[in-house]
Scaffold this motif. Structure first.
Motif, PDB file in Angstrom:
ATOM      1  N   GLU A  99      63.156  78.196   9.831  1.00 42.48           N
ATOM      2  CA  GLU A  99      61.787  78.676   9.905  1.00 42.48           C
ATOM      3  C   GLU A  99      60.795  77.630   9.382  1.00 42.48           C
ATOM      4  O   GLU A  99      59.689  77.500   9.884  1.00 42.48           O
ATOM      5  CB  GLU A  99      61.680  79.916   9.021  1.00 42.48           C
ATOM      6  N   VAL A 158      66.539  83.666  14.026  1.00 43.80           N
ATOM      7  CA  VAL A 158      65.309  82.959  13.620  1.00 43.80           C
ATOM      8  C   VAL A 158      64.575  82.455  14.865  1.00 43.80           C
ATOM      9  O   VAL A 158      63.344  82.572  14.975  1.00 43.80           O
ATOM     10  CB  VAL A 158      65.617  81.799  12.647  1.00 43.80           C
ATOM     11  N   LEU A 166      60.737  83.153  15.852  1.00 41.99           N
ATOM     12  CA  LEU A 166      59.780  82.070  16.110  1.00 41.99           C
ATOM     13  C   LEU A 166      59.112  82.262  17.481  1.00 41.99           C
ATOM     14  O   LEU A 166      57.903  82.074  17.618  1.00 41.99           O
ATOM     15  CB  LEU A 166      60.481  80.705  16.054  1.00 41.99           C
TER      16      LEU A 166
END
Ligand SMILES: *Cc1c(COP(=O)(O)O)cnc(C)c1O
Length: 381
Positions: free
Chosen positions: A107, A337, A341
Protein backbone atom coordinates in the motif's frame (compact mmCIF):
# COMPACT_ATOMS: atom_id res chain seq x y z
CA UNK A 1 -8.39 26.96 -16.62
CA UNK A 2 -8.52 23.55 -18.30
CA UNK A 3 -5.78 21.19 -17.18
CA UNK A 4 -5.17 18.02 -19.19
CA UNK A 5 -3.54 14.97 -17.64
CA UNK A 6 -0.61 15.39 -20.02
CA UNK A 7 0.23 18.12 -22.53
CA UNK A 8 2.52 16.64 -25.19
CA UNK A 9 2.41 19.81 -27.30
CA UNK A 10 3.71 21.97 -24.46
CA UNK A 11 6.77 19.72 -24.38
CA UNK A 12 7.27 19.08 -28.09
CA UNK A 13 6.45 22.34 -29.85
CA UNK A 14 9.38 24.33 -28.40
CA UNK A 15 11.68 21.71 -29.98
CA UNK A 16 9.90 21.64 -33.33
CA UNK A 17 12.74 22.98 -35.48
CA UNK A 18 15.20 20.46 -34.01
CA UNK A 19 12.72 17.67 -34.74
CA UNK A 20 12.37 18.90 -38.31
CA UNK A 21 16.12 18.94 -38.75
CA UNK A 22 16.39 15.34 -37.46
CA UNK A 23 13.45 14.24 -39.60
CA UNK A 24 14.97 15.72 -42.73
CA UNK A 25 18.35 14.15 -42.00
CA UNK A 26 16.83 10.67 -41.67
CA UNK A 27 14.59 11.12 -44.74
CA UNK A 28 17.60 12.07 -46.82
CA UNK A 29 19.74 9.24 -45.43
CA UNK A 30 17.28 6.68 -46.78
CA UNK A 31 18.00 4.43 -43.76
CA UNK A 32 14.80 3.76 -41.88
CA UNK A 33 15.41 0.53 -39.99
CA UNK A 34 18.00 0.38 -37.17
CA UNK A 35 19.98 3.27 -38.61
CA UNK A 36 22.90 5.03 -36.88
CA UNK A 37 20.52 6.98 -34.63
CA UNK A 38 19.25 3.73 -33.11
CA UNK A 39 22.83 2.78 -32.23
CA UNK A 40 23.43 6.21 -30.73
CA UNK A 41 20.28 6.04 -28.62
CA UNK A 42 21.21 2.51 -27.49
CA UNK A 43 24.61 3.71 -26.33
CA UNK A 44 23.15 6.60 -24.38
CA UNK A 45 20.49 4.51 -22.66
CA UNK A 46 23.05 1.81 -21.78
CA UNK A 47 25.28 4.47 -20.25
CA UNK A 48 22.59 6.11 -18.17
CA UNK A 49 21.40 2.71 -16.94
CA UNK A 50 24.93 1.57 -16.11
CA UNK A 51 24.88 -1.60 -18.25
CA UNK A 52 26.89 -2.80 -21.24
CA UNK A 53 24.07 -3.45 -23.72
CA UNK A 54 20.92 -1.68 -24.85
CA UNK A 55 18.74 -2.95 -27.67
CA UNK A 56 16.27 -0.60 -29.34
CA UNK A 57 12.89 -2.23 -29.79
CA UNK A 58 9.41 -1.49 -31.10
CA UNK A 59 7.70 -0.85 -27.73
CA UNK A 60 7.97 -1.39 -24.00
CA UNK A 61 5.69 -4.38 -24.41
CA UNK A 62 8.06 -5.90 -26.96
CA UNK A 63 11.02 -5.24 -24.67
CA UNK A 64 9.33 -7.38 -21.99
CA UNK A 65 8.37 -10.08 -24.49
CA UNK A 66 11.85 -10.14 -25.97
CA UNK A 67 13.39 -10.54 -22.49
CA UNK A 68 11.14 -13.51 -21.75
CA UNK A 69 11.86 -15.07 -25.17
CA UNK A 70 15.60 -14.60 -24.66
CA UNK A 71 15.33 -16.45 -21.35
CA UNK A 72 13.46 -19.25 -23.19
CA UNK A 73 10.52 -18.98 -20.84
CA UNK A 74 7.49 -20.89 -22.09
CA UNK A 75 4.81 -23.50 -21.39
CA UNK A 76 5.10 -25.10 -17.95
CA UNK A 77 7.01 -22.15 -16.50
CA UNK A 78 5.66 -19.67 -13.96
CA UNK A 79 6.63 -16.00 -13.79
CA UNK A 80 5.84 -13.78 -10.81
CA UNK A 81 4.52 -10.28 -11.47
CA UNK A 82 2.43 -7.75 -9.60
CA UNK A 83 -1.33 -7.87 -10.10
CA UNK A 84 -1.48 -4.08 -9.79
CA UNK A 85 0.25 -3.02 -13.02
CA UNK A 86 -0.37 -2.18 -16.65
CA UNK A 87 -1.56 -5.16 -18.67
CA UNK A 88 1.61 -5.53 -20.76
CA UNK A 89 3.59 -6.95 -17.82
CA UNK A 90 1.24 -9.91 -17.43
CA UNK A 91 0.18 -10.19 -21.07
CA UNK A 92 3.75 -10.84 -22.23
CA UNK A 93 4.14 -13.72 -19.78
CA UNK A 94 0.94 -15.34 -21.05
CA UNK A 95 1.99 -14.82 -24.70
CA UNK A 96 5.07 -17.00 -24.19
CA UNK A 97 2.84 -19.82 -22.97
CA UNK A 98 4.07 -19.45 -19.38
CA UNK A 99 1.73 -18.78 -16.46
CA UNK A 100 1.69 -15.37 -14.80
CA UNK A 101 1.51 -15.74 -11.02
CA UNK A 102 0.04 -12.59 -9.55
CA UNK A 103 1.66 -11.03 -6.52
CA UNK A 104 0.11 -8.44 -4.22
CA UNK A 105 1.41 -4.89 -3.82
CA UNK A 106 2.45 -2.72 -0.91
CA UNK A 107 0.00 0.00 0.00
CA UNK A 108 2.83 2.37 0.85
CA UNK A 109 4.61 2.35 -2.53
CA UNK A 110 2.18 0.62 -4.96
CA UNK A 111 5.08 -1.75 -5.72
CA UNK A 112 5.43 -5.52 -5.52
CA UNK A 113 5.16 -7.13 -2.07
CA UNK A 114 8.23 -9.36 -2.08
CA UNK A 115 7.04 -11.35 0.97
CA UNK A 116 3.91 -12.28 -0.97
CA UNK A 117 6.10 -13.15 -3.97
CA UNK A 118 8.15 -15.51 -1.74
CA UNK A 119 4.96 -17.32 -0.69
CA UNK A 120 4.05 -17.87 -4.35
CA UNK A 121 7.36 -19.36 -5.54
CA UNK A 122 7.09 -22.99 -6.73
CA UNK A 123 9.46 -25.43 -8.41
CA UNK A 124 8.19 -24.09 -11.76
CA UNK A 125 8.97 -20.43 -11.06
CA UNK A 126 11.58 -19.17 -13.55
CA UNK A 127 11.49 -15.41 -13.27
CA UNK A 128 10.07 -12.36 -11.52
CA UNK A 129 9.04 -9.07 -13.12
CA UNK A 130 9.11 -6.25 -10.58
CA UNK A 131 7.37 -3.17 -11.97
CA UNK A 132 8.73 0.21 -10.91
CA UNK A 133 5.27 1.72 -10.83
CA UNK A 134 4.50 5.42 -11.30
CA UNK A 135 8.21 6.32 -11.39
CA UNK A 136 9.50 4.80 -8.16
CA UNK A 137 11.50 1.60 -7.99
CA UNK A 138 10.43 -1.56 -6.23
CA UNK A 139 12.66 -2.75 -3.38
CA UNK A 140 15.32 -4.29 -5.59
CA UNK A 141 17.45 -5.56 -2.69
CA UNK A 142 14.54 -7.74 -1.59
CA UNK A 143 13.75 -8.78 -5.17
CA UNK A 144 17.37 -9.75 -5.90
CA UNK A 145 17.62 -11.69 -2.61
CA UNK A 146 14.48 -13.68 -3.48
CA UNK A 147 15.77 -14.24 -7.02
CA UNK A 148 19.14 -15.54 -5.84
CA UNK A 149 17.50 -17.80 -3.22
CA UNK A 150 15.37 -19.46 -5.91
CA UNK A 151 17.56 -19.01 -8.99
CA UNK A 152 15.11 -16.72 -10.78
CA UNK A 153 15.79 -14.33 -13.64
CA UNK A 154 14.72 -10.74 -12.94
CA UNK A 155 13.14 -8.53 -15.60
CA UNK A 156 12.67 -4.99 -14.36
CA UNK A 157 9.64 -3.33 -15.93
CA UNK A 158 11.00 0.22 -16.11
CA UNK A 159 8.39 1.56 -18.55
CA UNK A 160 7.42 4.28 -16.07
CA UNK A 161 10.71 4.82 -14.34
CA UNK A 162 13.67 5.59 -16.58
CA UNK A 163 16.13 7.54 -14.40
CA UNK A 164 14.72 6.36 -11.07
CA UNK A 165 17.20 5.05 -8.53
CA UNK A 166 17.10 2.72 -5.53
CA UNK A 167 20.00 3.11 -3.07
CA UNK A 168 22.05 4.79 -5.76
CA UNK A 169 21.45 2.22 -8.51
CA UNK A 170 19.51 2.97 -11.67
CA UNK A 171 16.28 1.33 -12.75
CA UNK A 172 17.00 -1.39 -15.28
CA UNK A 173 20.62 -1.87 -14.24
CA UNK A 174 20.08 -4.33 -11.40
CA UNK A 175 18.09 -7.28 -12.75
CA UNK A 176 18.91 -9.64 -15.60
CA UNK A 177 17.07 -7.30 -17.96
CA UNK A 178 15.47 -3.86 -17.83
CA UNK A 179 12.59 -2.92 -20.16
CA UNK A 180 11.88 0.71 -21.07
CA UNK A 181 9.07 2.34 -23.05
CA UNK A 182 8.97 5.52 -25.11
CA UNK A 183 5.17 5.58 -25.34
CA UNK A 184 4.16 9.26 -25.49
CA UNK A 185 2.94 9.36 -21.86
CA UNK A 186 6.22 8.08 -20.38
CA UNK A 187 8.86 10.43 -19.02
CA UNK A 188 10.83 10.19 -22.28
CA UNK A 189 7.89 10.10 -24.66
CA UNK A 190 8.31 9.49 -28.38
CA UNK A 191 6.18 10.03 -31.45
CA UNK A 192 4.49 6.67 -31.50
CA UNK A 193 5.66 3.38 -30.06
CA UNK A 194 9.21 2.53 -29.10
CA UNK A 195 11.17 0.85 -26.34
CA UNK A 196 14.57 -0.33 -25.15
CA UNK A 197 15.80 -3.55 -23.57
CA UNK A 198 18.95 -3.31 -21.44
CA UNK A 199 21.14 -6.12 -20.19
CA UNK A 200 24.63 -6.48 -18.77
CA UNK A 201 25.22 -10.10 -19.86
CA UNK A 202 27.04 -10.38 -23.21
CA UNK A 203 25.47 -13.69 -24.26
CA UNK A 204 21.91 -12.80 -23.33
CA UNK A 205 22.28 -9.43 -25.09
CA UNK A 206 23.59 -11.14 -28.20
CA UNK A 207 20.66 -13.55 -28.25
CA UNK A 208 18.14 -10.74 -27.65
CA UNK A 209 19.63 -8.74 -30.53
CA UNK A 210 19.29 -11.75 -32.79
CA UNK A 211 15.69 -12.45 -31.69
CA UNK A 212 14.80 -8.80 -32.39
CA UNK A 213 15.25 -9.51 -36.12
CA UNK A 214 13.53 -12.90 -36.59
CA UNK A 215 16.41 -14.76 -34.94
CA UNK A 216 18.46 -14.61 -38.10
CA UNK A 217 22.25 -14.50 -38.31
CA UNK A 218 23.44 -14.17 -40.97
CA UNK A 219 20.47 -12.80 -42.85
CA UNK A 220 18.01 -15.51 -43.99
CA UNK A 221 19.61 -18.16 -41.78
CA UNK A 222 17.51 -18.50 -38.64
CA UNK A 223 19.02 -19.69 -35.40
CA UNK A 224 15.89 -19.00 -33.35
CA UNK A 225 12.24 -18.18 -33.96
CA UNK A 226 12.30 -14.48 -33.19
CA UNK A 227 10.10 -11.61 -34.25
CA UNK A 228 10.21 -8.14 -35.71
CA UNK A 229 10.88 -6.04 -32.64
CA UNK A 230 12.99 -3.33 -34.29
CA UNK A 231 13.06 0.37 -33.45
CA UNK A 232 12.67 2.86 -36.32
CA UNK A 233 15.54 5.20 -37.20
CA UNK A 234 13.14 8.15 -37.26
CA UNK A 235 11.84 7.39 -33.79
CA UNK A 236 15.40 7.15 -32.40
CA UNK A 237 16.43 10.40 -34.13
CA UNK A 238 13.47 12.28 -32.59
CA UNK A 239 14.10 10.76 -29.15
CA UNK A 240 17.74 11.89 -29.36
CA UNK A 241 16.46 15.46 -29.72
CA UNK A 242 14.45 15.07 -26.50
CA UNK A 243 16.97 13.14 -24.40
CA UNK A 244 19.16 16.16 -23.42
CA UNK A 245 16.07 17.79 -21.87
CA UNK A 246 14.82 14.74 -20.06
CA UNK A 247 16.59 15.30 -16.69
CA UNK A 248 15.19 18.82 -16.57
CA UNK A 249 11.69 17.44 -17.19
CA UNK A 250 12.10 14.96 -14.35
CA UNK A 251 13.25 17.81 -12.10
CA UNK A 252 10.05 19.71 -12.98
CA UNK A 253 7.97 16.64 -12.16
CA UNK A 254 9.77 16.37 -8.82
CA UNK A 255 9.05 20.02 -8.11
CA UNK A 256 5.36 19.47 -8.86
CA UNK A 257 5.25 16.46 -6.54
CA UNK A 258 6.98 18.31 -3.70
CA UNK A 259 4.53 21.16 -4.06
CA UNK A 260 1.50 18.85 -4.06
CA UNK A 261 2.80 16.98 -1.01
CA UNK A 262 3.25 20.24 0.86
CA UNK A 263 -0.14 21.74 -0.02
CA UNK A 264 -2.15 18.55 0.39
CA UNK A 265 -0.47 17.42 3.62
CA UNK A 266 -3.10 18.88 5.98
CA UNK A 267 -5.82 17.10 4.05
CA UNK A 268 -3.99 13.82 4.25
CA UNK A 269 -3.90 14.09 8.02
CA UNK A 270 -7.54 13.14 8.48
CA UNK A 271 -7.23 9.87 6.60
CA UNK A 272 -9.48 10.44 3.58
CA UNK A 273 -6.57 11.12 1.25
CA UNK A 274 -3.27 9.25 1.18
CA UNK A 275 -0.44 11.02 -0.59
CA UNK A 276 2.28 9.23 -2.53
CA UNK A 277 5.74 9.42 -0.97
CA UNK A 278 9.30 9.20 -2.10
CA UNK A 279 10.81 6.49 0.08
CA UNK A 280 14.11 7.00 1.88
CA UNK A 281 17.01 5.96 -0.35
CA UNK A 282 14.93 6.18 -3.55
CA UNK A 283 14.77 8.80 -6.27
CA UNK A 284 11.24 9.03 -7.66
CA UNK A 285 10.74 10.21 -11.25
CA UNK A 286 7.01 10.89 -10.80
CA UNK A 287 5.65 9.54 -14.07
CA UNK A 288 2.38 9.67 -12.15
CA UNK A 289 1.31 11.44 -8.97
CA UNK A 290 -1.19 9.00 -7.56
CA UNK A 291 -3.21 9.65 -4.43
CA UNK A 292 -5.54 7.21 -2.69
CA UNK A 293 -9.00 8.31 -1.73
CA UNK A 294 -10.77 6.12 0.79
CA UNK A 295 -14.43 5.46 1.58
CA UNK A 296 -15.62 4.91 -1.99
CA UNK A 297 -15.45 8.63 -2.74
CA UNK A 298 -12.83 8.47 -5.47
CA UNK A 299 -15.17 8.45 -8.48
CA UNK A 300 -17.34 11.33 -7.21
CA UNK A 301 -14.26 13.41 -6.50
CA UNK A 302 -12.84 12.64 -9.93
CA UNK A 303 -16.10 13.71 -11.59
CA UNK A 304 -16.20 16.90 -9.57
CA UNK A 305 -12.65 17.77 -10.64
CA UNK A 306 -13.54 17.03 -14.27
CA UNK A 307 -16.51 19.41 -13.97
CA UNK A 308 -13.99 22.08 -13.01
CA UNK A 309 -11.83 21.31 -16.05
CA UNK A 310 -9.14 19.24 -14.32
CA UNK A 311 -8.40 15.86 -15.87
CA UNK A 312 -7.31 12.83 -13.88
CA UNK A 313 -7.04 9.12 -14.55
CA UNK A 314 -7.40 5.81 -12.76
CA UNK A 315 -4.24 3.76 -13.12
CA UNK A 316 -5.48 1.00 -12.81
CA UNK A 317 -9.16 0.20 -12.26
CA UNK A 318 -8.84 -3.59 -12.34
CA UNK A 319 -5.93 -5.72 -11.10
CA UNK A 320 -4.64 -8.47 -13.38
CA UNK A 321 -5.80 -11.37 -11.19
CA UNK A 322 -9.45 -10.53 -11.87
CA UNK A 323 -9.21 -9.67 -15.58
CA UNK A 324 -11.49 -11.73 -17.86
CA UNK A 325 -8.58 -13.03 -19.92
CA UNK A 326 -6.86 -14.45 -16.83
CA UNK A 327 -9.96 -15.89 -15.15
CA UNK A 328 -8.97 -19.38 -16.30
CA UNK A 329 -5.87 -19.13 -14.08
CA UNK A 330 -8.06 -19.28 -10.98
CA UNK A 331 -6.13 -16.57 -9.15
CA UNK A 332 -8.93 -14.04 -8.83
CA UNK A 333 -9.03 -12.46 -5.38
CA UNK A 334 -5.49 -13.55 -4.48
CA UNK A 335 -4.25 -9.98 -4.16
CA UNK A 336 -6.42 -8.06 -1.67
CA UNK A 337 -4.22 -4.95 -1.50
CA UNK A 338 -4.24 -4.67 -5.30
CA UNK A 339 -8.04 -4.86 -5.24
CA UNK A 340 -8.22 -2.05 -2.68
CA UNK A 341 -5.74 0.12 -4.59
CA UNK A 342 -7.80 -0.29 -7.77
CA UNK A 343 -10.77 1.24 -5.94
CA UNK A 344 -8.84 4.08 -4.34
CA UNK A 345 -6.19 5.38 -6.75
CA UNK A 346 -6.42 8.64 -8.65
CA UNK A 347 -3.60 10.10 -10.74
CA UNK A 348 -3.62 13.87 -11.16
CA UNK A 349 -1.69 16.03 -13.65
CA UNK A 350 2.04 16.21 -12.93
CA UNK A 351 3.55 16.84 -16.38
CA UNK A 352 6.68 19.03 -16.39
CA UNK A 353 5.08 22.02 -18.13
CA UNK A 354 2.23 22.26 -15.59
CA UNK A 355 3.81 25.18 -13.78
CA UNK A 356 2.73 26.90 -10.57
CA UNK A 357 -0.56 28.19 -12.04
CA UNK A 358 -1.46 24.72 -13.29
CA UNK A 359 -0.67 23.18 -9.92
CA UNK A 360 -2.85 25.72 -8.18
CA UNK A 361 -5.77 24.98 -10.49
CA UNK A 362 -5.39 21.25 -9.85
CA UNK A 363 -5.15 21.68 -6.09
CA UNK A 364 -8.09 24.05 -5.89
CA UNK A 365 -10.31 21.71 -7.93
CA UNK A 366 -9.18 18.83 -5.79
CA UNK A 367 -9.74 20.56 -2.47
CA UNK A 368 -13.22 21.80 -3.35
CA UNK A 369 -14.05 18.31 -4.64
CA UNK A 370 -12.80 16.75 -1.43
CA UNK A 371 -15.02 19.04 0.58
CA UNK A 372 -18.15 18.34 -1.47
CA UNK A 373 -17.27 14.67 -1.65
CA UNK A 374 -16.94 14.26 2.08
CA UNK A 375 -20.41 14.54 3.62
CA UNK A 376 -19.73 12.23 6.51
CA UNK A 377 -16.30 13.51 7.47
CA UNK A 378 -15.15 17.00 8.26
CA UNK A 379 -12.33 17.96 5.95
CA UNK A 380 -11.55 21.45 7.19
CA UNK A 381 -8.25 21.60 8.97
C1 LIG B 1 3.62 1.61 -20.71
C2 LIG B 1 3.91 0.36 -19.96
C3 LIG B 1 4.31 -0.82 -20.59
C4 LIG B 1 4.29 -1.01 -22.08
O1 LIG B 1 4.94 -0.07 -22.82
P1 LIG B 1 4.49 0.20 -24.36
O2 LIG B 1 5.63 0.95 -24.91
O3 LIG B 1 3.22 0.98 -24.30
O4 LIG B 1 4.30 -1.13 -25.01
C5 LIG B 1 4.67 -1.89 -19.81
N1 LIG B 1 4.62 -1.84 -18.48
C6 LIG B 1 4.21 -0.75 -17.82
C7 LIG B 1 4.21 -0.74 -16.34
C8 LIG B 1 3.83 0.39 -18.54
O5 LIG B 1 3.41 1.48 -17.88
Amino acid sequence: MRIPLLDVNAQNLPLESAFQEAFQRVIRSGRFILGPEVGELEEKIAELTGVRHAIGVSSGTDALLLALMTLEIGPGDEVLCPSFTFFATAGCIARTGATPVFVDSLESSFNIDVEDAARKVTSRTKAIIPVHLFGQMADMDAVMKLASDHDLAVIEDCAQSMGATCRGRAAGGIGTFGAFSFFPSKNLGGFGDGGMLVCDDDQLAERARCLRGHGSRPKYYHRYVGGNFRLDTLQAALLLVKLPHWRRWIAARRENAASYNEILKPFAANGLVHLPAEEAGYEHTWNQYTVRIADGRRDAIRQNMADQGVASEIYYPQPMDSQDCFRNLGQSGNCPVAARLANEVLSIPIYPELGAAGREAVVSAMLSSLETGAESRPLRV
